[in-house]
Design a protein around this motif. Structure first.
Motif, PDB file in Angstrom:
ATOM      1  N   GLY A  97      14.719  -2.987  -4.999  1.00 33.10           N
ATOM      2  CA  GLY A  97      14.567  -1.589  -4.626  1.00 33.10           C
ATOM      3  C   GLY A  97      13.348  -0.936  -5.272  1.00 33.10           C
ATOM      4  N   LEU A  98      12.520  -1.720  -5.953  1.00 36.34           N
ATOM      5  CA  LEU A  98      11.345  -1.197  -6.646  1.00 36.34           C
ATOM      6  C   LEU A  98      10.141  -1.149  -5.709  1.00 36.34           C
ATOM      7  CD1 LEU A  98      11.616  -3.354  -9.904  1.00 36.34           C
ATOM      8  CD2 LEU A  98      12.112  -0.903  -9.705  1.00 36.34           C
ATOM      9  N   PRO A  99       9.183  -0.284  -6.021  1.00 36.43           N
ATOM     10  CA  PRO A  99       7.930  -0.319  -5.262  1.00 36.43           C
ATOM     11  C   PRO A  99       7.257  -1.680  -5.493  1.00 36.43           C
ATOM     12  CG  PRO A  99       7.987   1.556  -6.795  1.00 36.43           C
ATOM     13  CD  PRO A  99       9.182   0.725  -7.073  1.00 36.43           C
ATOM     14  N   LEU A 100       6.581  -2.195  -4.497  1.00 31.74           N
ATOM     15  CA  LEU A 100       5.953  -3.515  -4.606  1.00 31.74           C
ATOM     16  C   LEU A 100       4.934  -3.555  -5.744  1.00 31.74           C
ATOM     17  CD1 LEU A 100       5.896  -6.349  -3.523  1.00 31.74           C
ATOM     18  CD2 LEU A 100       4.287  -5.602  -1.763  1.00 31.74           C
ATOM     19  N   LYS A 101       4.315  -2.439  -6.035  1.00 27.03           N
ATOM     20  CA  LYS A 101       3.321  -2.402  -7.120  1.00 27.03           C
ATOM     21  C   LYS A 101       3.938  -2.826  -8.455  1.00 27.03           C
ATOM     22  CE  LYS A 101      -0.315   0.128  -9.339  1.00 27.03           C
ATOM     23  NZ  LYS A 101      -1.151   1.278  -9.424  1.00 27.03           N
ATOM     24  N   ARG A 102       5.241  -2.616  -8.627  1.00 23.45           N
ATOM     25  CA  ARG A 102       5.909  -3.010  -9.883  1.00 23.45           C
ATOM     26  C   ARG A 102       5.947  -4.522 -10.066  1.00 23.45           C
ATOM     27  NH1 ARG A 102      10.026   0.474 -12.056  1.00 23.45           N
ATOM     28  NH2 ARG A 102      10.458  -1.236 -13.477  1.00 23.45           N
ATOM     29  N   PHE A 103       5.620  -5.279  -9.022  1.00 24.91           N
ATOM     30  CA  PHE A 103       5.584  -6.735  -9.126  1.00 24.91           C
ATOM     31  C   PHE A 103       4.197  -7.250  -9.520  1.00 24.91           C
ATOM     32  CE2 PHE A 103       9.531  -6.124  -7.030  1.00 24.91           C
ATOM     33  CZ  PHE A 103      10.301  -7.221  -7.361  1.00 24.91           C
ATOM     34  N   PHE A 104       3.229  -6.351  -9.595  1.00 16.27           N
ATOM     35  CA  PHE A 104       1.877  -6.742 -10.001  1.00 16.27           C
ATOM     36  C   PHE A 104       1.702  -6.576 -11.510  1.00 16.27           C
ATOM     37  CE2 PHE A 104       1.018  -6.266  -5.526  1.00 16.27           C
ATOM     38  CZ  PHE A 104      -0.006  -7.180  -5.281  1.00 16.27           C
TER      39      PHE A 104
END
Length: 116
Positions: free
Chosen positions: A49-56
């Protein structure tokens, strides 16, 4: 649970030590030698449920070298997932994956709330 980590990363080492102290077992996978696939990242993104940017890994050398701070906003989600899948060092670490949750980065309070 599965923890993707980079063994030389001090934050990853702290996360692993925290799991050990809690008596929580998990499989570990070196994010550099066995980077996540676009499909894995797509699924984890959906579950988190996190924004994809949090995976960078926005503080990483690769992120900065590629100038992603200025380029990500122009990329669609599939392009971002494909890019993340090319290099584990672009991915935020550690990532802890459970049956119904995904945690990115190590924030002891957040991990305690989820696992404690």
């Amino acid at each position: 649970m599965l923890m993707l980590w980079y063994p030389k990363c001090s934050t990853c080492q702290k996360a692993k030590a925290w799991l050990d102290e809690q008596g929580l077992n998990c499989d570990v996978r070196d994010i550099k030698s066995e980077n996540p696939t676009a499909e894995e990242l797509r699924q984890w993104h959906r579950v988190s449920g996190l924004p994809l940017k949090r995976f960078f890994n926005t503080s990483g050398l690769q992120y900065k070298a590629l100038g992603l701070k200025d380029k990500l906003s122009a990329m669609d989600e599939e392009e971002q997932l494909a890019l993340l899948a090319t290099d584990g060092m672009l991915v935020k670490r550690p990532i802890l994956v459970g049956n119904d949750f995904v945690l990115t980065g190590f924030r002891p309070k957040e991990w305690e709330e989820r696992l404690g």
